[in-house]
Write an enzyme that holds these catalytic residues in place. Structure first.
Site, PDB file in Angstrom:
ATOM      1  N   SER A 101     118.501  46.293  26.435  1.00  0.00           N
ATOM      2  CA  SER A 101     118.767  45.879  25.053  1.00  0.00           C
ATOM      3  C   SER A 101     120.162  45.470  25.297  1.00  0.00           C
ATOM      4  O   SER A 101     120.841  45.490  26.147  1.00  0.00           O
ATOM      5  CB  SER A 101     118.703  47.205  24.136  1.00  0.00           C
ATOM      6  OG  SER A 101     117.622  47.499  23.916  1.00  0.00           O
ATOM      7  N   SER A 132     113.603  44.071  25.490  1.00  0.00           N
ATOM      8  CA  SER A 132     114.984  44.316  25.415  1.00  0.00           C
ATOM      9  C   SER A 132     115.064  44.148  23.759  1.00  0.00           C
ATOM     10  O   SER A 132     115.197  43.033  23.364  1.00  0.00           O
ATOM     11  CB  SER A 132     115.668  43.080  26.127  1.00  0.00           C
ATOM     12  OG  SER A 132     116.985  42.975  25.995  1.00  0.00           O
ATOM     13  N   GLU A 146     117.756  43.805  20.586  1.00  0.00           N
ATOM     14  CA  GLU A 146     118.867  42.916  20.552  1.00  0.00           C
ATOM     15  C   GLU A 146     119.226  43.093  18.841  1.00  0.00           C
ATOM     16  O   GLU A 146     118.432  42.621  18.108  1.00  0.00           O
ATOM     17  CB  GLU A 146     118.863  41.363  20.769  1.00  0.00           C
ATOM     18  CG  GLU A 146     119.341  41.271  22.226  1.00  0.00           C
ATOM     19  CD  GLU A 146     118.329  41.754  23.367  1.00  0.00           C
ATOM     20  OE1 GLU A 146     119.016  42.235  24.325  1.00  0.00           O
ATOM     21  OE2 GLU A 146     117.139  41.704  23.106  1.00  0.00           O
TER      22      GLU A 146
END
Length: 351
Positions: free
Chosen positions: A229, A267, A269
């Site tokens: 992240s 991930s 974001e």
């Protein structure tokens, strides 16, 4: 490229303060490599005088708290906390306790409060199941918050983070924007970097990750395949409104892409931008209020976009270059990015 602020740090934006609480010790033979980073987004009470804010969820693979109200109302009510994924609840309580201590009206003569907590998964290096982050750590980080240049690397929430297979964590940068007529605004960035595949790392346009020997970096971890992240926080003293701030927050993705991030499935974001000068009182003074915004008919908004992109890119790289090597749970090791080798590769690619 736009010029950096005096310290090239988020805290170049007047009134913004940052504090870290780092947990770095071995507990019952399981290394603890985690912590809390807090950002005080503006001077004074942000509950009583709320900074305008814009949120961009780029990829919502995350467990943050308080974001839906920010997206709906376009304001902040508390300092911001960053920590590990399973520490969100403790950080939330810490922010609640801080708000209650300073505002006796909360829950009595007015409503409750909306703490904002962001997270990344540091379980590759940290005993994340141990729930080592506690509410008091948020209060300690707030007590330590300062407008000095932000400490970077394996500190605070960044203690156990890995990016592009290398040790990373907290990074910060800033840019100055000439708005004309003698007006100059500052845009500052702070990232919690925990993303990216090792062979994608790009530094000032040079794909150094393709050349650095893969065995040096973390290859066997899920993080090395892009899961992780990144949280990007953008502060500015430009009088942008919530809609414009969301547009500014979106441009952090340009900075992430320039470092080699492709925002993979696993991930998460998140980007948040806020203005220290565009603020809304908790108790309105009448049925309408004056509002400010940045002019959109000229180049100034584009300069703010550029500033957010550039500062985010540099903040990610700063998190890598500042981080020391860390060994964590199960013997997992995250090496430091070899700065001299990177400099050699970048220099060799120069025209």
């Amino acid at each position: 490229m736009l010029p950096p602020g005096p310290a090239n740090s988020l805290t170049d934006v007047p009134g913004v303060r940052v504090g870290h609480l780092t947990l770095d010790h071995d507990d019952a033979e399981l290394p603890v490599r985690t912590g809390v980073t807090v950002v005080v987004p503006a001077p004074g009470s942000v509950f009583r005088d709320k900074p305008a804010a814009g949120l961009e969820v780029v990829n919502g693979f995350g467990k943050a708290a308080g974001l839906s109200q920010i997206a709906e109302l376009g304001v902040l009510e508390t300092p911001l906390a960053l920590t590990n994924t399973l520490g969100v609840g403790a950080a939330f309580e810490g922010l609640v306790r801080h708000a209650l201590a300073g505002h006796p009206e909360i829950g009595t003569t007015t409503g409750t409060v909306n703490p904002a907590v962001f997270e990344c998964n540091d379980g590759w290096l940290n005993d994340i199941r141990g729930l080592h982050v506690r509410p008091r750590h948020v209060l300690d980080a707030l007590d330590a918050a300062t407008d000095a240049p932000v400490a970077e690397g394996a500190v605070g929430a960044g203690a156990g983070m890995v990016s592009f297979g290398w040790k990373a964590g907290i990074g910060s940068s800033s840019r100055l924007v000439d708005a004309g007529d003698g007006i100059r605004w500052t845009v500052g960035a702070l990232v919690l970097a925990n993303f990216g595949s090792a062979d994608d790392l790009t530094v000032t346009g040079v794909p150094v990750g393709r050349t650095l020997t893969p065995e040096q970096a973390v290859e066997q971890a899920e993080f090395a395949r892009g899961a992780g992240s990144c949280v990007a926080l953008i502060a500015t003293d430009a009088p942008a409104d919530a809609r414009q701030l969301r547009r500014i927050a979106k441009r952090t993705t340009v900075g992430l892409a320039r470092t080699g991030g492709i925002i993979q499935h696993g991930s998460g974001e998140y980007a948040l931008a806020w203005s220290t000068t565009h603020r809304t009182p908790h108790i309105p003074q009448g049925p309408a209020r004056a509002a400010s915004a940045v002019a959109e008919h000229g180049p100034v908004l584009d300069l703010l976009f550029r500033a957010a992109a550039e500062a985010t890119e540099e903040a990610v790289l700063a998190s890598l270059f500042a981080a020391r090597p860390v060994t964590g749970v199960r013997g997992h090791h995250a090496p430091a990015l070899p700065a001299r080798e990177v400099a050699r590769l970048v220099g060799a690619a120069a025209p």
